[in-house]
Motif scaffolding. Sequence first.
Motif, PDB file in Angstrom:
ATOM      1  N   SER A  57      -5.766  22.370  -3.684  1.00 12.56           N
ATOM      2  CA  SER A  57      -5.476  21.658  -2.440  1.00 12.56           C
ATOM      3  C   SER A  57      -4.867  20.306  -2.806  1.00 12.56           C
ATOM      4  O   SER A  57      -4.823  19.931  -3.968  1.00 12.56           O
ATOM      5  N   TYR A  58      -4.406  19.588  -1.787  1.00 13.42           N
ATOM      6  CA  TYR A  58      -3.872  18.248  -2.031  1.00 13.42           C
ATOM      7  C   TYR A  58      -4.818  17.213  -1.433  1.00 13.42           C
ATOM      8  O   TYR A  58      -5.401  17.440  -0.379  1.00 13.42           O
ATOM      9  N   LYS A  59      -4.950  16.103  -2.114  1.00 13.89           N
ATOM     10  CA  LYS A  59      -5.742  15.017  -1.575  1.00 13.89           C
ATOM     11  C   LYS A  59      -4.877  13.763  -1.557  1.00 13.89           C
ATOM     12  O   LYS A  59      -4.148  13.489  -2.521  1.00 13.89           O
ATOM     13  N   THR A  60      -4.937  13.031  -0.425  1.00 22.25           N
ATOM     14  CA  THR A  60      -4.094  11.846  -0.303  1.00 22.25           C
ATOM     15  C   THR A  60      -4.909  10.586  -0.556  1.00 22.25           C
ATOM     16  O   THR A  60      -6.022  10.439  -0.052  1.00 22.25           O
TER      17      THR A  60
ATOM     18  N   VAL B  48      -3.142  25.939 -14.674  1.00 22.52           N
ATOM     19  CA  VAL B  48      -3.787  24.648 -14.453  1.00 22.52           C
ATOM     20  C   VAL B  48      -5.226  24.704 -14.953  1.00 22.52           C
ATOM     21  O   VAL B  48      -5.995  25.576 -14.544  1.00 22.52           O
ATOM     22  N   HIS B  49      -5.594  23.798 -15.851  1.00 20.50           N
ATOM     23  CA  HIS B  49      -6.985  23.683 -16.287  1.00 20.50           C
ATOM     24  C   HIS B  49      -7.796  22.957 -15.225  1.00 20.50           C
ATOM     25  O   HIS B  49      -8.826  23.411 -14.758  1.00 20.50           O
ATOM     26  N   LYS B  50      -7.293  21.776 -14.856  1.00 27.29           N
ATOM     27  CA  LYS B  50      -7.958  20.992 -13.823  1.00 27.29           C
ATOM     28  C   LYS B  50      -6.970  19.933 -13.319  1.00 27.29           C
ATOM     29  O   LYS B  50      -6.317  19.271 -14.138  1.00 27.29           O
ATOM     30  N   ASP B  51      -6.863  19.783 -12.009  1.00 28.79           N
ATOM     31  CA  ASP B  51      -5.976  18.787 -11.402  1.00 28.79           C
ATOM     32  C   ASP B  51      -4.577  18.790 -12.039  1.00 28.79           C
ATOM     33  O   ASP B  51      -3.842  19.743 -11.901  1.00 28.79           O
ATOM     34  N   LEU B  52      -4.250  17.714 -12.765  1.00 30.72           N
ATOM     35  CA  LEU B  52      -2.907  17.595 -13.332  1.00 30.72           C
ATOM     36  C   LEU B  52      -2.850  18.035 -14.793  1.00 30.72           C
ATOM     37  O   LEU B  52      -1.830  17.882 -15.458  1.00 30.72           O
ATOM     38  N   VAL B  53      -3.956  18.584 -15.281  1.00 32.59           N
ATOM     39  CA  VAL B  53      -4.011  19.021 -16.678  1.00 32.59           C
ATOM     40  C   VAL B  53      -3.704  20.512 -16.755  1.00 32.59           C
ATOM     41  O   VAL B  53      -4.355  21.320 -16.102  1.00 32.59           O
TER      42      VAL B  53
ATOM     43  N   VAL C  26       2.385  14.266  -6.217  1.00 31.36           N
ATOM     44  CA  VAL C  26       2.212  14.445  -7.662  1.00 31.36           C
ATOM     45  C   VAL C  26       1.596  15.822  -7.933  1.00 31.36           C
ATOM     46  O   VAL C  26       0.536  16.153  -7.401  1.00 31.36           O
ATOM     47  N   ASP C  27       2.290  16.618  -8.735  1.00 31.93           N
ATOM     48  CA  ASP C  27       1.825  17.958  -9.093  1.00 31.93           C
ATOM     49  C   ASP C  27       1.716  18.091 -10.605  1.00 31.93           C
ATOM     50  O   ASP C  27       2.367  17.351 -11.341  1.00 31.93           O
ATOM     51  N   PRO C  28       0.926  19.075 -11.071  1.00 28.29           N
ATOM     52  CA  PRO C  28       0.930  19.352 -12.507  1.00 28.29           C
ATOM     53  C   PRO C  28       2.258  20.001 -12.906  1.00 28.29           C
ATOM     54  O   PRO C  28       3.005  20.448 -12.034  1.00 28.29           O
ATOM     55  N   LEU C  29       2.548  20.066 -14.199  1.00 27.64           N
ATOM     56  CA  LEU C  29       3.762  20.729 -14.668  1.00 27.64           C
ATOM     57  C   LEU C  29       3.773  22.183 -14.204  1.00 27.64           C
ATOM     58  O   LEU C  29       2.792  22.903 -14.434  1.00 27.64           O
ATOM     59  N   PRO C  30       4.835  22.629 -13.547  1.00 20.80           N
ATOM     60  CA  PRO C  30       4.880  24.026 -13.110  1.00 20.80           C
ATOM     61  C   PRO C  30       5.083  24.987 -14.283  1.00 20.80           C
ATOM     62  O   PRO C  30       5.540  24.576 -15.349  1.00 20.80           O
ATOM     63  N   GLY C  31       4.734  26.235 -14.065  1.00 23.36           N
ATOM     64  CA  GLY C  31       4.951  27.256 -15.087  1.00 23.36           C
ATOM     65  C   GLY C  31       3.810  27.394 -16.078  1.00 23.36           C
ATOM     66  O   GLY C  31       3.837  28.272 -16.930  1.00 23.36           O
TER      67      GLY C  31
ATOM     68  N   VAL D 286       0.852  -1.186   0.000  1.00 23.23           N
ATOM     69  CA  VAL D 286       0.000   0.000   0.000  1.00 23.23           C
ATOM     70  C   VAL D 286       0.888   1.236   0.000  1.00 23.23           C
ATOM     71  O   VAL D 286       1.754   1.392   0.850  1.00 23.23           O
ATOM     72  N   ARG D 287       0.692   2.068  -1.024  1.00 25.88           N
ATOM     73  CA  ARG D 287       1.463   3.306  -1.120  1.00 25.88           C
ATOM     74  C   ARG D 287       0.505   4.493  -1.018  1.00 25.88           C
ATOM     75  O   ARG D 287      -0.660   4.405  -1.389  1.00 25.88           O
ATOM     76  N   LYS D 288       1.058   5.606  -0.499  1.00 28.32           N
ATOM     77  CA  LYS D 288       0.241   6.818  -0.376  1.00 28.32           C
ATOM     78  C   LYS D 288       0.625   7.819  -1.454  1.00 28.32           C
ATOM     79  O   LYS D 288       1.811   8.023  -1.723  1.00 28.32           O
ATOM     80  N   PHE D 289      -0.370   8.445  -2.059  1.00 29.51           N
ATOM     81  CA  PHE D 289      -0.135   9.459  -3.085  1.00 29.51           C
ATOM     82  C   PHE D 289      -0.815  10.753  -2.673  1.00 29.51           C
ATOM     83  O   PHE D 289      -2.020  10.766  -2.420  1.00 29.51           O
ATOM     84  N   LYS D 290      -0.015  11.813  -2.617  1.00 25.98           N
ATOM     85  CA  LYS D 290      -0.572  13.126  -2.293  1.00 25.98           C
ATOM     86  C   LYS D 290      -0.669  13.889  -3.606  1.00 25.98           C
ATOM     87  O   LYS D 290       0.352  14.250  -4.210  1.00 25.98           O
ATOM     88  N   ILE D 291      -1.891  14.084  -4.061  1.00 26.82           N
ATOM     89  CA  ILE D 291      -2.085  14.592  -5.426  1.00 26.82           C
ATOM     90  C   ILE D 291      -2.712  15.972  -5.435  1.00 26.82           C
ATOM     91  O   ILE D 291      -3.671  16.255  -4.701  1.00 26.82           O
TER      92      ILE D 291
END
Lengths: 234, 120
Positions: free
Chosen positions: A20-23, A97-102, A89-94, A3-8
């Motif tokens: 915000s971040y959700k784990t 952000v459209h939505k989440d990681l997009v 996990v973050d979206p590409l910086p710079g 089991v791994r945790k992802f903070k997205i």
Amino acid sequence: MAVRKFKIFRFNPENDSKPSYKTYEVECLPGWTILDALNEIKWFQDGTLTYRRSCRHGICGSCAMQVNGLNGLACELQLAPYKKDPIVVDPLPGFEVHKDLVVNMEPFYEALKRVKPWLINEDAPPQRERYQSPEEFLELDNSIACILCAACTSSCPSFWADSNYLGPAALLKAFRYEFDSRDKGFEERREVLDNKHGLWRCHKIINCFHACPKGLNPTGAISKLQQKVVTEKW
Amino acid sequence: MKRKQYGIGSGGAFAWYFQRITGLILIITLLLHYLYLHFLNGGNVTFQEVTQRLSTPLWKTIDLVFLVSVVYHAMQGILMVVNDYVHRPAVRSTLVATVWVLGMVLTITGVVTIVTFTAA
């Protein structure tokens, strides 16, 4: 199974005033990549998680994102080297952000268009193909292998500071044509290269080189272009 | 997409290239300066010695090259930081102008001092 945790990074501009971040906790199989874990979350835990992905073997360039502070392709980043939980996990910086990681990739494509990324040669076409020797091809130094994922441009502090900066990907593409023995487009590209938003904005931070999932060297390409512009000028 | 950014100027090849050249000159002149003052000269940094050295044409030339290189190199460094981090056009134009004026003033006072210097 571990089991791994992802903070997205989560952001939906329609409902959220700020990101915000959700784990998430995910049961991961050995050999999984970041993308596998994201798919597991989207398909079985939270369908609202949004990200881009397509080929899942590192050639389409869709799933570039930031994992634990470094840009890469989610489909190429194995989970095993990340020893500590949570994996962030973050979206590409710079980029916006459209939505989440997009993110909005328009500025990236716009910069690419500015360097005229096509063969410019007004000479009458030869009977058959425009010949290039293997040695001349080697000059291009793998720069043809760019998949336009934007991991490099998005890792570049000069690009963060100047949204009009061409960025390493577009400059690598310019290199790919400028150092192509068949191309004669230097005069057409000169203005956009010899420009404060072009070549001279690069401060050799080398993030792009470290970010490139294909192991290319945009910094080296920029250096060669700088030399070319200076040599042609004086 | 293409916004005009005031106070940033266009081109930049000369600034980039000359900053590299002055960087190389600085390595030589700084080393020369350091080696001479602290070792070759035997640490004899007295008023008399300095005034005598500054009166010779060779040292005047070296110091002029040193001065121009330092001011230009530093100026370009500051301008680079300004162009990267200052996003408000009015502030940027003001800072760029200030750096140029400061550079000119430093160069002119330096040149006047070096050129007109004679040992009393």
